[in-house]
Scaffold this motif. Structure first.
Motif, mmCIF file in Angstrom:
data_model
loop_
_atom_site.group_PDB
_atom_site.id
_atom_site.type_symbol
_atom_site.label_atom_id
_atom_site.label_comp_id
_atom_site.label_asym_id
_atom_site.label_seq_id
_atom_site.Cartn_x
_atom_site.Cartn_y
_atom_site.Cartn_z
ATOM 1 N N LEU A 23 42.572 137.066 17.672
ATOM 2 C CA LEU A 23 42.744 138.346 16.993
ATOM 3 C C LEU A 23 43.093 138.142 15.521
ATOM 4 O O LEU A 23 42.553 138.828 14.642
ATOM 5 N N TYR A 24 43.966 137.193 15.244
ATOM 6 C CA TYR A 24 44.342 136.893 13.859
ATOM 7 C C TYR A 24 43.123 136.455 13.047
ATOM 8 O O TYR A 24 42.901 136.946 11.938
ATOM 9 N N PHE A 72 39.994 137.042 13.706
ATOM 10 C CA PHE A 72 39.059 138.164 13.589
ATOM 11 C C PHE A 72 39.443 139.051 12.410
ATOM 12 O O PHE A 72 38.599 139.407 11.579
ATOM 13 N N ILE A 73 40.703 139.397 12.322
ATOM 14 C CA ILE A 73 41.166 140.274 11.242
ATOM 15 C C ILE A 73 41.016 139.596 9.889
ATOM 16 O O ILE A 73 40.526 140.196 8.927
ATOM 17 N N GLN A 74 41.406 138.350 9.796
ATOM 18 C CA GLN A 74 41.317 137.636 8.526
ATOM 19 C C GLN A 74 39.873 137.409 8.094
ATOM 20 O O GLN A 74 39.564 137.469 6.907
ATOM 21 N N ARG A 101 37.297 139.350 8.849
ATOM 22 C CA ARG A 101 36.771 140.646 8.407
ATOM 23 C C ARG A 101 37.285 140.999 7.013
ATOM 24 O O ARG A 101 36.553 141.535 6.192
ATOM 25 N N ARG A 102 38.555 140.707 6.742
ATOM 26 C CA ARG A 102 39.120 140.994 5.428
ATOM 27 C C ARG A 102 38.516 140.121 4.342
ATOM 28 O O ARG A 102 38.422 140.532 3.192
ATOM 29 N N SER A 103 38.112 138.890 4.714
ATOM 30 C CA SER A 103 37.580 137.944 3.735
ATOM 31 C C SER A 103 36.078 138.070 3.553
ATOM 32 O O SER A 103 35.512 137.415 2.688
ATOM 33 N N SER A 124 32.736 137.131 11.650
ATOM 34 C CA SER A 124 33.950 137.108 12.461
ATOM 35 C C SER A 124 33.767 136.463 13.834
ATOM 36 O O SER A 124 34.709 135.878 14.361
ATOM 37 N N VAL A 166 36.409 133.955 15.817
ATOM 38 C CA VAL A 166 37.086 134.421 17.031
ATOM 39 C C VAL A 166 36.953 133.380 18.136
ATOM 40 O O VAL A 166 37.922 133.038 18.811
#
Length: 64
Positions: A12-13, A15-17, A19-21, A25, A29
């Motif tokens: 999850l971490y 995936f979020i990072q 997507r932000r970068s 993703s 993941v």
């Protein structure tokens, strides 16, 4: 037991990072679920290289 609990959190971490970068993703993941927090240095290096590729090599993007 700890690896089973840490695996979904790491995926999850990442995936979020990712997507932000602006990175893809899904590979992050999967790798995050398999390796856990050991992937963190590789992720940060890949993110830095992608930023450098997008901006060019002569650009200063951090000024203290």
């Amino acid at each position: 037991m700890m690896l089973l609990l840490l695996s979904p959190l790491c995926s999850l971490y990442f995936f979020i990072q990712a997507r932000r970068s602006g990175l893809k993703s899904l590979p992050w993941v999967v790798l995050g679920a398999l390796t856990g927090p050991l992937l963190l240095p590789l992720f940060h290096n890949h993110k830095r290289m992608a930023l450098k590729k997008a901006l060019g090599h002569g650009v200063v993007w951090f000024r203290p």
